[in-house]
Design a protein around this motif. Structure first.
Motif, PDB file in Angstrom:
ATOM      1  N   ASN A  85       5.135  -7.545  -3.328  1.00 48.16           N
ATOM      2  CA  ASN A  85       6.039  -6.828  -2.427  1.00 48.16           C
ATOM      3  C   ASN A  85       7.439  -7.291  -2.791  1.00 48.16           C
ATOM      4  O   ASN A  85       7.921  -8.308  -2.306  1.00 48.16           O
ATOM      5  CB  ASN A  85       5.693  -7.174  -0.971  1.00 48.16           C
ATOM      6  CG  ASN A  85       6.541  -6.409   0.027  1.00 48.16           C
ATOM      7  OD1 ASN A  85       7.561  -5.823  -0.326  1.00 48.16           O
ATOM      8  ND2 ASN A  85       6.122  -6.431   1.284  1.00 48.16           N
TER       9      ASN A  85
ATOM     10  N   GLN B  85       2.515 -10.498  -0.678  1.00 47.02           N
ATOM     11  CA  GLN B  85       3.749 -10.866   0.004  1.00 47.02           C
ATOM     12  C   GLN B  85       4.115 -12.323  -0.296  1.00 47.02           C
ATOM     13  O   GLN B  85       3.385 -13.229   0.072  1.00 47.02           O
ATOM     14  CB  GLN B  85       3.597 -10.683   1.519  1.00 47.02           C
ATOM     15  CG  GLN B  85       3.257  -9.264   1.943  1.00 47.02           C
ATOM     16  CD  GLN B  85       3.025  -9.174   3.430  1.00 47.02           C
ATOM     17  OE1 GLN B  85       3.876  -9.555   4.242  1.00 47.02           O
ATOM     18  NE2 GLN B  85       1.852  -8.681   3.823  1.00 47.02           N
TER      19      GLN B  85
ATOM     20  N   SER C 100      -0.775  -3.746   1.339  1.00 43.91           N
ATOM     21  CA  SER C 100      -0.461  -2.324   1.180  1.00 43.91           C
ATOM     22  C   SER C 100       0.743  -2.107   0.277  1.00 43.91           C
ATOM     23  O   SER C 100       0.872  -1.052  -0.353  1.00 43.91           O
ATOM     24  CB  SER C 100      -0.210  -1.687   2.553  1.00 43.91           C
ATOM     25  OG  SER C 100       0.869  -2.330   3.216  1.00 43.91           O
ATOM     26  N   ARG C 101       1.639  -3.104   0.208  1.00 44.07           N
ATOM     27  CA  ARG C 101       2.822  -2.995  -0.660  1.00 44.07           C
ATOM     28  C   ARG C 101       2.842  -4.114  -1.701  1.00 44.07           C
ATOM     29  O   ARG C 101       3.891  -4.436  -2.256  1.00 44.07           O
ATOM     30  CB  ARG C 101       4.091  -3.035   0.203  1.00 44.07           C
ATOM     31  CG  ARG C 101       4.113  -1.937   1.256  1.00 44.07           C
ATOM     32  CD  ARG C 101       5.284  -2.075   2.195  1.00 44.07           C
ATOM     33  NE  ARG C 101       6.526  -1.665   1.559  1.00 44.07           N
ATOM     34  CZ  ARG C 101       7.700  -1.636   2.191  1.00 44.07           C
ATOM     35  NH1 ARG C 101       7.793  -2.021   3.454  1.00 44.07           N
ATOM     36  NH2 ARG C 101       8.782  -1.246   1.559  1.00 44.07           N
TER      37      ARG C 101
ATOM     38  N   SER D 242       6.727  -5.540  -9.939  1.00 41.18           N
ATOM     39  CA  SER D 242       6.866  -4.563  -8.869  1.00 41.18           C
ATOM     40  C   SER D 242       5.507  -4.113  -8.347  1.00 41.18           C
ATOM     41  O   SER D 242       5.350  -3.850  -7.148  1.00 41.18           O
ATOM     42  CB  SER D 242       7.660  -3.354  -9.382  1.00 41.18           C
ATOM     43  OG  SER D 242       7.852  -2.408  -8.360  1.00 41.18           O
TER      44      SER D 242
ATOM     45  N   ASN E 261      11.008  -2.495  -2.225  1.00 38.34           N
ATOM     46  CA  ASN E 261      10.584  -2.709  -0.849  1.00 38.34           C
ATOM     47  C   ASN E 261      11.596  -3.506  -0.051  1.00 38.34           C
ATOM     48  O   ASN E 261      12.476  -4.155  -0.590  1.00 38.34           O
ATOM     49  CB  ASN E 261       9.227  -3.425  -0.847  1.00 38.34           C
ATOM     50  CG  ASN E 261       8.181  -2.618  -1.593  1.00 38.34           C
ATOM     51  OD1 ASN E 261       8.149  -1.399  -1.469  1.00 38.34           O
ATOM     52  ND2 ASN E 261       7.339  -3.286  -2.371  1.00 38.34           N
TER      53      ASN E 261
END
Length: 332
Positions: free
Chosen positions: A59, A168, A164-165, A55, A301
């Motif tokens: 993302n 990806q 940012s998350r 996690s 997300n």
């Protein structure tokens, strides 16, 4: 007149059935058609720590359960505790034995910087490595159980610097299994599936399985190297009933199924069997869509919007009956 019409309709229906049955038989002779690798399972020592790691790094979207489902773009990783009663499972589910390559949308420089920032050590990168669709630029790191994770870019695909998350993920590129006999293992998959192969690769749709010979593994590799630790789900466009008959004709035992299960894009209907190394192979048809992000079972997300559309397999006889109905309706 009515009798003559009925005879002609029966003849049309019979001809269509024969033609479409011939297509199905041709598919069988070529092997079971694989659409893609849908998901894979890994055994871990600490489910909470592993879930937190994925996690944080990626993302991702998490669905709690047994196993925990971790959605990474179009890829799905199912994670279970080694001492849980989750079945069926690989013959030797061993933490650290997984070796997986994920194609990412994040560029490798940004990915490496992000891993460094969250104190994850990059153990190797970035030389060109053979991927399922060409040459990859890759970096490698390990999860808390020692499973080897390769994240990679294809040069002809667009990347971005947004972490940012988390990193990806776009999709799974390949999965590595270790074999006691590399040649016989590849021959086993070749006789079942309609695939392209090399002496160490099995290409399945847009992905592949790399087969390493025990004692001659490519580096870096899983630690510990374990035969029979893999647990992989393959989506097929071949109807499961045909798959069962085909496997039985090859004297391959069906261990479980058909049963319903969760896949990367929604509900799947599956059967299970084992390869010569006792890896668990799940063969599945897609029958539903992925749950929405509003599903209260899910946290994390927003998932990728580029997930492949769900596909439903229709048998030749079903198509023939449908065409027959259309002909009847158009006449009467």
């Amino acid at each position: 007149m009515a009798s003559d019409m009925a005879s002609r309709l029966f003849a049309v229906f019979f001809s269509l059935s024969q033609v479409l049955s011939g297509i199905s038989a041709q598919i069988d002779r070529n092997g079971i058609a694989v659409q893609q690798i849908d998901h894979f399972l890994i055994a871990v020592n600490n489910l909470t720590a592993t879930t937190a790691f994925y996690s944080k790094v990626f993302n991702s979207r998490i669905k709690e359960g047994n196993p925990v489902e971790i959605y990474l773009g179009q890829a799905l990783v199912k994670v279970f505790q080694t001492n849980s009663d989750f079945t069926p499972r690989a013959n030797s589910p061993t933490p650290g034995s997984a070796d997986v390559c994920l194609v990412i949308r994040t560029d490798l420089t940004s990915a490496a910087q992000y891993l460094q920032a969250i104190n994850v050590t990059v153990i190797q990168g970035r030389g060109g490595r053979p991927g399922a669709l060409g040459t990859l630029q890759s970096i490698y790191f390990r999860d808390p159980d020692g499973n080897l994770l390769e994240v990679a870019n294809y040069e002809n695909e667009q990347q971005n610097a947004d972490v940012s998350r988390g990193i990806q993920v776009d999709r799974l590129d390949h999965f590595v299994i270790t074999a006691t006999d590399q040649t016989s293992t590849i021959n086993f998959y070749d006789q079942i599936f309609n695939v392209r192969r090399t002496n160490w690769e099995i290409f399945l749709g847009p992905q592949k399985i790399n087969v390493h010979q025990l004692g001659r593994e490519f580096s870096p590799h899983a630690e510990p190297v374990t035969v029979g630790a893999a647990d992989i789900c393959l989506l097929t466009t071949t109807n499961l009933a045909d798959c069962i008959n085909f496997l039985r004709n090859l004297n391959i035992s069906i261990e479980q199924g058909p049963v319903y299960n969760s896949g990367a894009t929604g509900t799947i209907r599956s059967i299970y069997f084992r390869d010569p190394n006792q890896n668990l192979i799940q063969l599945a048809n897609t029958v539903g869509n992925r749950p929405t992000t509003n599903d209260p079972q899910y946290q994390g997300n927003t998932p990728s919007t580029r997930s492949p559309a769900a596909k439903v397999c229709i048998s030749g006889h079903t198509i023939a009956r449908f065409i027959f109905l259309i002909i009847v309706l158009s006449i009467f």
